[in-house]
Design a protein around this motif. Structure first.
Motif, short mmCIF file in Angstrom:
data_model
loop_
_atom_site.label_atom_id
_atom_site.label_comp_id
_atom_site.label_asym_id
_atom_site.label_seq_id
_atom_site.Cartn_x
_atom_site.Cartn_y
_atom_site.Cartn_z
N PHE A 73 0.83 -1.20 0.00
CA PHE A 73 0.00 0.00 0.00
C PHE A 73 0.86 1.26 0.00
CE2 PHE A 73 -2.54 -3.24 2.32
CZ PHE A 73 -3.54 -3.40 1.36
N VAL A 74 0.37 2.29 -0.65
CA VAL A 74 1.07 3.57 -0.69
C VAL A 74 0.91 4.24 0.67
CG1 VAL A 74 1.19 5.83 -1.79
CG2 VAL A 74 0.70 3.80 -3.17
N ARG A 75 2.03 4.59 1.28
CA ARG A 75 2.00 5.18 2.60
C ARG A 75 1.62 6.65 2.56
NH1 ARG A 75 5.06 3.38 6.61
NH2 ARG A 75 3.83 4.92 7.74
N GLU A 76 1.25 7.19 3.74
CA GLU A 76 0.75 8.56 3.82
C GLU A 76 1.84 9.62 3.64
OE1 GLU A 76 2.02 7.06 7.74
OE2 GLU A 76 0.61 6.33 6.21
N TYR A 77 3.10 9.24 3.70
CA TYR A 77 4.17 10.22 3.50
C TYR A 77 4.34 10.62 2.04
CZ TYR A 77 6.82 5.95 2.43
OH TYR A 77 7.23 4.75 1.90
N VAL A 78 3.69 9.88 1.15
CA VAL A 78 3.77 10.20 -0.29
C VAL A 78 2.83 11.38 -0.57
CG1 VAL A 78 3.46 9.35 -2.64
CG2 VAL A 78 4.28 7.81 -0.85
N THR A 79 3.40 12.57 -0.67
CA THR A 79 2.62 13.79 -0.88
C THR A 79 3.26 14.65 -1.96
OG1 THR A 79 3.85 14.98 0.85
CG2 THR A 79 1.83 13.84 1.53
N GLN A 80 2.49 15.56 -2.50
CA GLN A 80 2.94 16.54 -3.48
C GLN A 80 3.40 15.93 -4.79
OE1 GLN A 80 5.71 19.42 -1.86
NE2 GLN A 80 4.81 19.30 0.19
N VAL B 185 11.79 12.17 -4.82
CA VAL B 185 10.96 11.43 -5.78
C VAL B 185 10.41 10.17 -5.12
CG1 VAL B 185 10.89 10.35 -8.06
CG2 VAL B 185 12.50 12.22 -7.61
N PHE B 186 9.12 9.96 -5.27
CA PHE B 186 8.49 8.73 -4.80
C PHE B 186 8.29 7.82 -6.00
CE2 PHE B 186 6.91 12.12 -1.95
CZ PHE B 186 7.50 11.68 -0.77
N ALA B 187 8.96 6.69 -5.99
CA ALA B 187 8.89 5.82 -7.17
C ALA B 187 9.28 4.39 -6.82
CB ALA B 187 9.81 6.35 -8.25
N LEU B 188 8.93 3.49 -7.74
CA LEU B 188 9.25 2.07 -7.64
C LEU B 188 8.63 1.45 -6.38
CD1 LEU B 188 12.99 2.38 -8.76
CD2 LEU B 188 11.07 1.55 -10.13
N SER B 189 9.32 0.53 -5.77
CA SER B 189 8.91 -0.12 -4.53
C SER B 189 10.20 -0.57 -3.87
CB SER B 189 8.01 -1.33 -4.81
OG SER B 189 8.75 -2.32 -5.53
N LEU C 246 13.92 12.44 -16.29
CA LEU C 246 13.24 12.20 -15.01
C LEU C 246 12.73 13.51 -14.43
CD1 LEU C 246 14.56 9.89 -12.18
CD2 LEU C 246 13.64 12.14 -11.65
N THR C 247 13.56 14.55 -14.49
CA THR C 247 13.17 15.86 -13.95
C THR C 247 11.96 16.41 -14.67
OG1 THR C 247 15.48 16.33 -13.36
CG2 THR C 247 13.97 18.20 -13.49
N LYS C 248 11.96 16.27 -15.98
CA LYS C 248 10.83 16.77 -16.79
C LYS C 248 9.55 16.03 -16.43
CE LYS C 248 9.39 17.60 -21.57
NZ LYS C 248 9.76 17.46 -23.00
N LYS C 249 9.66 14.71 -16.30
CA LYS C 249 8.49 13.89 -15.96
C LYS C 249 7.99 14.23 -14.56
CE LYS C 249 5.45 10.85 -16.89
NZ LYS C 249 4.48 11.06 -17.95
N LEU C 250 8.91 14.44 -13.63
CA LEU C 250 8.54 14.76 -12.26
C LEU C 250 7.76 16.06 -12.19
CD1 LEU C 250 8.76 14.02 -9.24
CD2 LEU C 250 10.92 15.30 -9.20
N GLU C 251 8.17 17.05 -12.96
CA GLU C 251 7.47 18.35 -12.96
C GLU C 251 6.04 18.21 -13.44
OE1 GLU C 251 9.97 20.75 -15.39
OE2 GLU C 251 11.41 21.18 -13.77
N GLU C 252 5.79 17.23 -14.31
CA GLU C 252 4.42 17.00 -14.80
C GLU C 252 3.54 16.39 -13.72
OE1 GLU C 252 4.79 14.43 -18.14
OE2 GLU C 252 5.91 15.88 -19.37
N LEU C 253 4.17 15.74 -12.76
CA LEU C 253 3.42 14.99 -11.73
C LEU C 253 3.24 15.74 -10.42
CD1 LEU C 253 5.17 11.55 -12.33
CD2 LEU C 253 2.86 12.19 -13.09
N LEU C 254 3.88 16.88 -10.30
CA LEU C 254 3.77 17.65 -9.06
C LEU C 254 2.48 18.45 -9.00
CD1 LEU C 254 7.47 18.92 -8.72
CD2 LEU C 254 6.38 17.01 -7.52
#
Length: 205
Positions: free
Chosen positions: A60-67, A161-165, A197-205
């Motif tokens: 499960f995705v934990r609650e610290y995964v924000t923004q 960055v929050f990613a993978l597992s 990665l940086t470009k993709k991350l900006e799209e997800l924020l």
């Protein structure tokens, strides 16, 4: 008689001093406790040894995964970046272990990651979104939240960055163990992947 009395008094004083020193040594020794795996921890944290972490078996995705939203493409880019940098790091280690240790591209594990972030040396932190729960003081949750907080400070110049597992982070490092977080010191040899990665991350924020 006087000499005997003086000798007795000196012996008693020496014994008292020795007893005090022994007691002080025992007190110092009591400040740390050995865990089952041989690690020394402060005595104040001793009761916490009996508080188990809560395994996140469901992933499960934990609650610290924000923004930030999670994303498969971001996962793939993080995997490529970590795998590539670790390969370069391993090659350097085989050539010159001492020099390679001083110029590490990345480190992993919460303790090493937190140390790097505190020193302000980390360019990017990849945190698995499914780390086990550890809510007691000084536990996993405290460590993860501190890493995220420090990494997000403006002066840190670091991307969180929050990613993978945990399992896939370990796999990216070529290991058969689960890894909670990876801290990247240098992008040398993988700037192209980091840019994507940086470009993709900006799209997800």
């Amino acid at each position: 008689e006087a000499g005997a009395e003086a000798g007795a008094e000196a012996g008693a004083e020496a014994g008292a001093v020795g007893g005090e020193a022994k007691a002080a040594g025992a007190a110092v020794g009591a400040e740390v406790v050995l865990t089952r795996n041989g690690k020394r921890i402060p005595v104040k944290f001793a009761p916490m040894r009996s508080v188990p972490k809560v395994p996140n078996r469901g992933g499960f995705v934990r609650e610290y995964v924000t923004q930030q939203r999670l994303d498969k493409d971001l996962d793939d880019l993080c995997f490529q970046l970590i795998q590539k940098l670790f390969e370069y790091q391993e090659r350097a280690r085989l050539r010159d272990p001492t020099k390679a240790k001083q110029r590490r591209r990345l480190v992993f594990g919460l303790r090493e990651v937190k140390r790097g972030v505190k020193l302000g040396r980390v360019r990017c932190v990849v945190v698995a979104p499914n780390i086990d729960e550890g809510t007691f003081e000084g536990g996993l949750d405290d460590a993860v939240n501190e890493i995220i907080k420090l990494g997000r400070q403006p002066e840190a110049d670091c991307r969180v960055v929050f990613a993978l597992s945990k399992k896939r982070l370990g796999k990216a490092l070529g290991k058969h163990v689960k890894v909670s977080a990876v801290a990247i010191y240098s992008m040398d040899g993988a700037y192209d992947v980091f840019k994507k990665l940086t470009k993709k991350l900006e799209e997800l924020l």
